[in-house]
Design a protein around this motif. Structure first.
Motif, PDB file in Angstrom:
ATOM      1  N   HIS A 135      17.699   3.050  -7.445  1.00 61.63           N
ATOM      2  CA  HIS A 135      16.241   3.173  -7.399  1.00 61.63           C
ATOM      3  C   HIS A 135      15.776   3.582  -6.016  1.00 61.63           C
ATOM      4  O   HIS A 135      16.058   2.909  -5.016  1.00 61.63           O
ATOM      5  CB  HIS A 135      15.564   1.855  -7.802  1.00 61.63           C
ATOM      6  CG  HIS A 135      14.072   1.957  -7.762  1.00 61.63           C
ATOM      7  ND1 HIS A 135      13.266   1.068  -7.108  1.00 61.63           N
ATOM      8  CD2 HIS A 135      13.247   2.918  -8.264  1.00 61.63           C
ATOM      9  CE1 HIS A 135      11.998   1.463  -7.220  1.00 61.63           C
ATOM     10  NE2 HIS A 135      11.970   2.569  -7.923  1.00 61.63           N
ATOM     11  N   ASP A 136      15.045   4.672  -5.962  1.00 60.49           N
ATOM     12  CA  ASP A 136      14.483   5.197  -4.720  1.00 60.49           C
ATOM     13  C   ASP A 136      13.058   4.659  -4.584  1.00 60.49           C
ATOM     14  O   ASP A 136      12.161   5.061  -5.314  1.00 60.49           O
ATOM     15  CB  ASP A 136      14.503   6.733  -4.806  1.00 60.49           C
ATOM     16  CG  ASP A 136      13.879   7.406  -3.594  1.00 60.49           C
ATOM     17  OD1 ASP A 136      13.347   6.713  -2.704  1.00 60.49           O
ATOM     18  OD2 ASP A 136      13.932   8.653  -3.553  1.00 60.49           O
ATOM     19  N   ALA A 137      12.875   3.740  -3.632  1.00 60.02           N
ATOM     20  CA  ALA A 137      11.590   3.052  -3.484  1.00 60.02           C
ATOM     21  C   ALA A 137      10.848   3.509  -2.224  1.00 60.02           C
ATOM     22  O   ALA A 137      10.148   2.726  -1.586  1.00 60.02           O
ATOM     23  CB  ALA A 137      11.818   1.541  -3.460  1.00 60.02           C
ATOM     24  N   ALA A 138      10.978   4.798  -1.899  1.00 58.91           N
ATOM     25  CA  ALA A 138      10.406   5.312  -0.647  1.00 58.91           C
ATOM     26  C   ALA A 138       8.900   5.051  -0.512  1.00 58.91           C
ATOM     27  O   ALA A 138       8.391   4.906   0.598  1.00 58.91           O
ATOM     28  CB  ALA A 138      10.690   6.811  -0.530  1.00 58.91           C
ATOM     29  N   TYR A 139       8.193   4.976  -1.662  1.00 62.35           N
ATOM     30  CA  TYR A 139       6.722   4.794  -1.611  1.00 62.35           C
ATOM     31  C   TYR A 139       6.292   3.393  -2.017  1.00 62.35           C
ATOM     32  O   TYR A 139       5.135   3.185  -2.378  1.00 62.35           O
ATOM     33  CB  TYR A 139       6.038   5.845  -2.496  1.00 62.35           C
ATOM     34  CG  TYR A 139       6.299   7.243  -1.983  1.00 62.35           C
ATOM     35  CD1 TYR A 139       5.505   7.790  -0.970  1.00 62.35           C
ATOM     36  CD2 TYR A 139       7.373   7.981  -2.443  1.00 62.35           C
ATOM     37  CE1 TYR A 139       5.775   9.039  -0.458  1.00 62.35           C
ATOM     38  CE2 TYR A 139       7.654   9.244  -1.931  1.00 62.35           C
ATOM     39  CZ  TYR A 139       6.851   9.767  -0.938  1.00 62.35           C
ATOM     40  OH  TYR A 139       7.125  11.004  -0.426  1.00 62.35           O
ATOM     41  N   SER A 140       7.215   2.430  -1.935  1.00 64.45           N
ATOM     42  CA  SER A 140       6.926   1.094  -2.466  1.00 64.45           C
ATOM     43  C   SER A 140       5.739   0.406  -1.796  1.00 64.45           C
ATOM     44  O   SER A 140       5.111  -0.448  -2.400  1.00 64.45           O
ATOM     45  CB  SER A 140       8.164   0.195  -2.344  1.00 64.45           C
ATOM     46  OG  SER A 140       8.472  -0.035  -0.984  1.00 64.45           O
ATOM     47  N   GLU A 141       5.425   0.788  -0.564  1.00 62.01           N
ATOM     48  CA  GLU A 141       4.314   0.111   0.137  1.00 62.01           C
ATOM     49  C   GLU A 141       3.034   0.929   0.166  1.00 62.01           C
ATOM     50  O   GLU A 141       2.013   0.456   0.658  1.00 62.01           O
ATOM     51  CB  GLU A 141       4.732  -0.261   1.561  1.00 62.01           C
ATOM     52  CG  GLU A 141       6.076  -0.989   1.664  1.00 62.01           C
ATOM     53  CD  GLU A 141       6.254  -2.115   0.670  1.00 62.01           C
ATOM     54  OE1 GLU A 141       5.414  -3.036   0.649  1.00 62.01           O
ATOM     55  OE2 GLU A 141       7.246  -2.063  -0.106  1.00 62.01           O
ATOM     56  N   ILE A 142       3.081   2.175  -0.312  1.00 66.33           N
ATOM     57  CA  ILE A 142       1.880   3.024  -0.286  1.00 66.33           C
ATOM     58  C   ILE A 142       1.182   2.882  -1.631  1.00 66.33           C
ATOM     59  O   ILE A 142       1.405   3.663  -2.566  1.00 66.33           O
ATOM     60  CB  ILE A 142       2.241   4.510   0.005  1.00 66.33           C
ATOM     61  CG1 ILE A 142       3.161   4.632   1.218  1.00 66.33           C
ATOM     62  CG2 ILE A 142       0.979   5.343   0.173  1.00 66.33           C
ATOM     63  CD1 ILE A 142       2.560   4.197   2.542  1.00 66.33           C
ATOM     64  N   THR A 143       0.351   1.852  -1.750  1.00 65.19           N
ATOM     65  CA  THR A 143      -0.271   1.525  -3.036  1.00 65.19           C
ATOM     66  C   THR A 143      -1.772   1.284  -2.863  1.00 65.19           C
ATOM     67  O   THR A 143      -2.225   0.962  -1.762  1.00 65.19           O
ATOM     68  CB  THR A 143       0.387   0.274  -3.653  1.00 65.19           C
ATOM     69  OG1 THR A 143       0.161  -0.844  -2.780  1.00 65.19           O
ATOM     70  CG2 THR A 143       1.889   0.463  -3.853  1.00 65.19           C
ATOM     71  N   TYR A 190      10.149   5.133  -8.360  1.00 68.21           N
ATOM     72  CA  TYR A 190       8.770   4.675  -8.606  1.00 68.21           C
ATOM     73  C   TYR A 190       8.314   3.793  -7.461  1.00 68.21           C
ATOM     74  O   TYR A 190       9.077   2.931  -7.055  1.00 68.21           O
ATOM     75  CB  TYR A 190       8.669   3.915  -9.935  1.00 68.21           C
ATOM     76  CG  TYR A 190       8.880   4.849 -11.105  1.00 68.21           C
ATOM     77  CD1 TYR A 190       7.839   5.678 -11.536  1.00 68.21           C
ATOM     78  CD2 TYR A 190      10.124   4.958 -11.712  1.00 68.21           C
ATOM     79  CE1 TYR A 190       8.037   6.578 -12.573  1.00 68.21           C
ATOM     80  CE2 TYR A 190      10.329   5.852 -12.750  1.00 68.21           C
ATOM     81  CZ  TYR A 190       9.285   6.656 -13.177  1.00 68.21           C
ATOM     82  OH  TYR A 190       9.487   7.558 -14.193  1.00 68.21           O
ATOM     83  N   PRO A 191       7.116   3.947  -6.972  1.00 72.27           N
ATOM     84  CA  PRO A 191       6.152   5.008  -7.252  1.00 72.27           C
ATOM     85  C   PRO A 191       6.785   6.387  -7.042  1.00 72.27           C
ATOM     86  O   PRO A 191       7.578   6.561  -6.131  1.00 72.27           O
ATOM     87  CB  PRO A 191       5.026   4.748  -6.249  1.00 72.27           C
ATOM     88  CG  PRO A 191       5.119   3.273  -5.950  1.00 72.27           C
ATOM     89  CD  PRO A 191       6.564   2.934  -6.038  1.00 72.27           C
ATOM     90  N   ASN A 192       6.409   7.324  -7.919  1.00 77.90           N
ATOM     91  CA  ASN A 192       7.148   8.562  -8.076  1.00 77.90           C
ATOM     92  C   ASN A 192       6.602   9.729  -7.257  1.00 77.90           C
ATOM     93  O   ASN A 192       5.407   9.975  -7.176  1.00 77.90           O
ATOM     94  CB  ASN A 192       7.136   8.944  -9.569  1.00 77.90           C
ATOM     95  CG  ASN A 192       7.948  10.171  -9.873  1.00 77.90           C
ATOM     96  OD1 ASN A 192       7.409  11.264 -10.023  1.00 77.90           O
ATOM     97  ND2 ASN A 192       9.249  10.018  -9.951  1.00 77.90           N
ATOM     98  N   ASN A 193       7.530  10.445  -6.672  1.00 85.22           N
ATOM     99  CA  ASN A 193       7.270  11.764  -6.101  1.00 85.22           C
ATOM    100  C   ASN A 193       7.936  12.753  -7.053  1.00 85.22           C
ATOM    101  O   ASN A 193       9.138  12.599  -7.308  1.00 85.22           O
ATOM    102  CB  ASN A 193       7.900  11.839  -4.704  1.00 85.22           C
ATOM    103  CG  ASN A 193       7.777  13.195  -4.069  1.00 85.22           C
ATOM    104  OD1 ASN A 193       7.058  14.056  -4.544  1.00 85.22           O
ATOM    105  ND2 ASN A 193       8.493  13.406  -2.977  1.00 85.22           N
ATOM    106  N   PRO A 194       7.290  13.761  -7.607  1.00 86.67           N
ATOM    107  CA  PRO A 194       5.955  14.251  -7.269  1.00 86.67           C
ATOM    108  C   PRO A 194       4.812  13.786  -8.165  1.00 86.67           C
ATOM    109  O   PRO A 194       3.668  14.118  -7.873  1.00 86.67           O
ATOM    110  CB  PRO A 194       6.136  15.764  -7.467  1.00 86.67           C
ATOM    111  CG  PRO A 194       7.038  15.859  -8.654  1.00 86.67           C
ATOM    112  CD  PRO A 194       7.995  14.689  -8.509  1.00 86.67           C
TER     113      PRO A 194
END
Ligand SMILES: *Cc1c(COP(=O)(O)O)cnc(C)c1O
Length: 386
Positions: free
Chosen positions: A204-212, A174-178
């Motif tokens: 926890h996979d936080a790959a999108y943690s900054e794309i908000t 989270y934020p989650n793909n897809p």
């Protein structure tokens, strides 16, 4: 003559091969294909980061084998980044390691902790690496469906006791793909408690943690009580700084889990090129305005695409994070995407490719500019209004 190992044969075939072939064919026919399929930023890596690589690459001492765990200066930079962006304190010596992109760490984690027949809890639909890396470690993936009625969060109470007892790792993202969903604080607390109770590693996979967007900030799982007891968090510079090709990420959190992962890595790879670590330091210690600008660009694209999709009768909501739109097409997702390519020259990813609960959905990546999105909407209007 050479038979693949059973663990490799168990990995399902690449589901998007047919879509790729259709896209290629359309392009050969001279159609200007609009590709919302790939989750790879179209925006360039910021200049100061590229410059830092150039400088560092010229220095002989940066050209040698790096350390397995990453330069201390890199790990200190990660600690500053987590303190500044998440309010999380990390000990750079023991609570951070470098990765050759976060995918590498995710793929190697099960090898460190999973024995033959152990369960790994994986979200479905999800990033395919959780499932595949479990199989490569002779583990059994137990899929946790992400359903719209649960806001695309897994129902942890529905996991059978015997599965929970035999599970070694739970992957969450989270934020989650897809699905582009985000995790509320109560859910994160529940997941940590569940993993504490069942002695499961929470990966926890936080790959999108900054794309908000819209002022939303994605929390690190490490902000929560007891997280350092059970949690390893994967993060990456790929999406935050448009650095997918550079191959650098990191894992942070519980020391024991990191040490296990590092033991696998010391026997597989030899760390990240130090010049790239220097560039990563320049990124993470650099101005946060480059992240803000990235988010502004994706937010405008998000609004344009979602409003356009809604106009042509495709259900989609504006996500709070990630650069994906998870559109509900209410029909076979592969057929829908094939029709999009064939009739409109538009490529998107069928939801079923991420798992069976993704059926009925299509993922659009916001990695194309506003003009291209507008053109795509025009094509959709022609296609669907007739
Ligand atoms: C892009 C992505 C990653 C990782 O990327 P790296 O480039 O390997 O750091 C990890 N998880 C998810 C869900 C992603 O979409």
């Amino acid at each position: 003559m050479f038979k693949l190992a059973e663990r490799l044969e168990k990995i399902p075939p690449y589901l998007f091969a047919e879509i790729d072939a259709m896209k290629k064919k359309k392009m050969q026919e001279g159609v200007e294909v609009i590709d919302f399929g790939v989750g790879d930023p179209d925006l360039p890596t910021p200049e100061h980061i590229v410059e830092a690589l150039k400088k560092a690459a010229e220095r002989v001492e940066r050209q040698k084998y790096p350390s397995y765990e990453g330069m201390l200066s890199f790990r200190e930079s990660v600690a500053r980044f987590y303190k500044r962006r998440k309010g999380v304190e990390l000990d750079p010596e023991s609570e951070v390691i470098s990765l050759i992109g976060s995918k590498e760490g995710i793929a190697h984690l099960p090898l460190a902790f999973v024995n033959n027949g152990d369960y790994v809890l994986v979200p479905e639909p999800g990033y395919p690496v959780y499932y595949a890396s479990t199989l490569l470690a002779d583990g059994i993936p137990y899929e946790m469906p992400l359903k719209e009625e649960n806001n695309f969060l897994p129902d942890l109470q529905s996991i059978p006791d015997d599965v929970a007892r035999k599970a070694k790792i739970m992957f969450l993202n989270y934020p989650n793909n897809p699905t582009a969903a985000v995790a509320p604080k109560d859910f994160i607390k529940e997941a940590i408690d569940f993993c504490m109770d069942n002695k499961i590693i929470l990966a926890h996979d936080a790959a999108y943690s900054e794309i908000t967007f819209d002022g939303y900030k994605a929390p690190s799982f490490l902000e929560f009580d007891n997280a350092f007891e059970v949690c390893i968090e994967f993060n990456s510079l790929s999406k935050t700084y448009n650095m997918t090709g550079w191959r650098i990420g990191f894992a942070c959190g519980n020391k024991e889990i990191l040490a296990g992962l590092l033991k696998v890595k010391t026997n597989v790879d030899s760390g990240v090129f130090e010049a790239i670590q220097e560039a990563a330091i320049a990124a993470m210690d650099g101005p946060d305005s480059v992240i803000d600008e990235n988010c502004r660009v994706y937010q405008r694209r998000r609004d344009l695409l979602v409003e356009g999709l809604n106009e042509v009768g495709i259900e989609a909501e504006k996500p709070k994070a990630t650069f994906y739109v998870w559109a509900k097409v209410n029909r076979n997702s592969v057929d829908f995407v094939k029709q999009l390519i064939d009739k409109a020259g538009i490529v998107a990813t069928p939801g079923v490719g991420f798992g069976k609960s993704g059926e009925g959905y299509v993922r659009f990546a916001l990695t194309r500019g506003e003009e291209v999105i507008e053109k795509a909407i025009e094509r959709l209007k022609k296609l669907l209004h007739k």
